[in-house]
Design an enzyme around this catalytic site. Structure first.
Site, mmCIF file in Angstrom:
data_model
loop_
_atom_site.group_PDB
_atom_site.id
_atom_site.type_symbol
_atom_site.label_atom_id
_atom_site.label_comp_id
_atom_site.label_asym_id
_atom_site.label_seq_id
_atom_site.Cartn_x
_atom_site.Cartn_y
_atom_site.Cartn_z
ATOM 1 N N SER A 56 14.721 4.460 -7.539
ATOM 2 C CA SER A 56 13.911 5.659 -7.766
ATOM 3 C C SER A 56 12.728 5.344 -8.678
ATOM 4 C CB SER A 56 14.757 6.757 -8.415
ATOM 5 O OG SER A 56 15.056 6.411 -9.766
ATOM 6 N N THR A 102 0.840 -1.191 0.000
ATOM 7 C CA THR A 102 0.000 0.000 0.000
ATOM 8 C C THR A 102 0.878 1.245 0.000
ATOM 9 O OG1 THR A 102 -1.730 -1.192 1.199
ATOM 10 C CG2 THR A 102 -1.786 1.222 1.328
ATOM 11 N N ASN A 103 0.561 2.197 -0.875
ATOM 12 C CA ASN A 103 1.303 3.441 -1.026
ATOM 13 C C ASN A 103 2.744 3.196 -1.492
ATOM 14 O OD1 ASN A 103 1.124 6.297 -0.939
ATOM 15 N ND2 ASN A 103 2.433 6.303 0.861
ATOM 16 N N VAL A 123 8.161 3.863 3.505
ATOM 17 C CA VAL A 123 8.029 5.117 4.251
ATOM 18 C C VAL A 123 6.671 5.689 3.860
ATOM 19 C CG1 VAL A 123 8.951 7.426 4.612
ATOM 20 C CG2 VAL A 123 10.517 5.505 4.196
ATOM 21 N N TYR A 124 5.824 5.934 4.837
ATOM 22 C CA TYR A 124 4.456 6.347 4.562
ATOM 23 C C TYR A 124 4.141 7.604 5.347
ATOM 24 C CZ TYR A 124 -0.626 5.870 4.084
ATOM 25 O OH TYR A 124 -1.945 6.080 3.806
ATOM 26 N N THR A 176 1.324 5.157 -9.564
ATOM 27 C CA THR A 176 2.231 6.090 -10.253
ATOM 28 C C THR A 176 2.919 5.392 -11.414
ATOM 29 O OG1 THR A 176 2.582 7.330 -8.216
ATOM 30 C CG2 THR A 176 4.242 7.595 -9.943
ATOM 31 N N ASP A 204 -7.820 -0.312 -6.455
ATOM 32 C CA ASP A 204 -8.348 0.658 -5.497
ATOM 33 C C ASP A 204 -9.741 1.153 -5.874
ATOM 34 O OD1 ASP A 204 -6.049 0.478 -4.006
ATOM 35 O OD2 ASP A 204 -5.233 2.404 -4.653
ATOM 36 N N PHE A 252 -12.159 -0.616 -6.627
ATOM 37 C CA PHE A 252 -13.135 -1.668 -6.375
ATOM 38 C C PHE A 252 -13.286 -2.017 -4.899
ATOM 39 C CE2 PHE A 252 -11.711 -1.975 -10.708
ATOM 40 C CZ PHE A 252 -12.914 -2.061 -11.398
#
Length: 175
Positions: free
Chosen positions: A149, A12-13, A109-110, A18, A36, A38
């Site tokens: 990256s 997640t995230n 990292v969130y 992206t 996401d 659904f």
């Protein structure tokens, strides 16, 4: 007619959406279906013993709806091109399906940070479960290094896709 379906999974995230959107910008004839889109309504999401809503499980998703969307795309892709003799790789219909199979525990990292205990108590165990299920499937899966990256990951995936599309085009000419 052949189509090309790509799956992007990760924590997640972790950058799945992206990456999928960047690929879509650069690949002609490309569509994206995001898991996401659904999720069931919050009122239908179960809560664990710590009070966390259980979004990182398949039961939180309307998978029937998602599979219907994929089927509709597959059906429309098979009728979208007049020519079945590909002149270039740009004519190959591409579908990117991206979702939350979780792969990046150590480097995650969130911001804002999760509630204490949420990642270790829920997200990571779900990652382990889903990863083991994926390893038992005989699909060709390429695992990406989440410490690279965004640009490096995009370049790697884009180049791999272009090479695979060229290979598919060569195979099409032999059938």
């Amino acid at each position: 007619m052949k189509t090309f379906v790509i799956g992007i999974g990760g924590v997640t995230n972790g950058g799945k959406t992206t990456l999928a959107r960047n690929l879509q910008k650069h690949l002609p004839n490309c569509s994206v279906i995001s898991q996401d889109d659904f999720f069931k309504p919050q009122s239908e999401i179960e809560t664990d013993e710590n009070g966390f809503l259980q979004y990182d499980v398949l039961e939180a998703l309307n998978m029937e709806e998602m599979m219907s969307a994929i089927s509709r795309w597959m059906e429309s892709a098979s009728h979208s091109l007049v020519s079945r003799d590909w002149r270039s790789i740009e004519e190959i219909p591409i579908l990117i399906i991206e979702g939350f199979l979780l792969f990046n525990y150590n480097t995650r990292v969130y911001e804002p940070p999760d509630a204490p205990g949420y990642f270790d108590g829920h997200v990571w165990p779900m990652y382990v479960k889903h990863r083991q299920e994926m390893e038992n499937i005989s699909w060709e899966i390429v695992y990406l290094d989440g410490t690279k990256s965004e640009e490096a990951l995009f370049a790697q995936v884009y180049e791999d896709l272009v090479q695979e599309l060229r290979k598919q085009k060569c195979l099409q000419g032999t059938t």
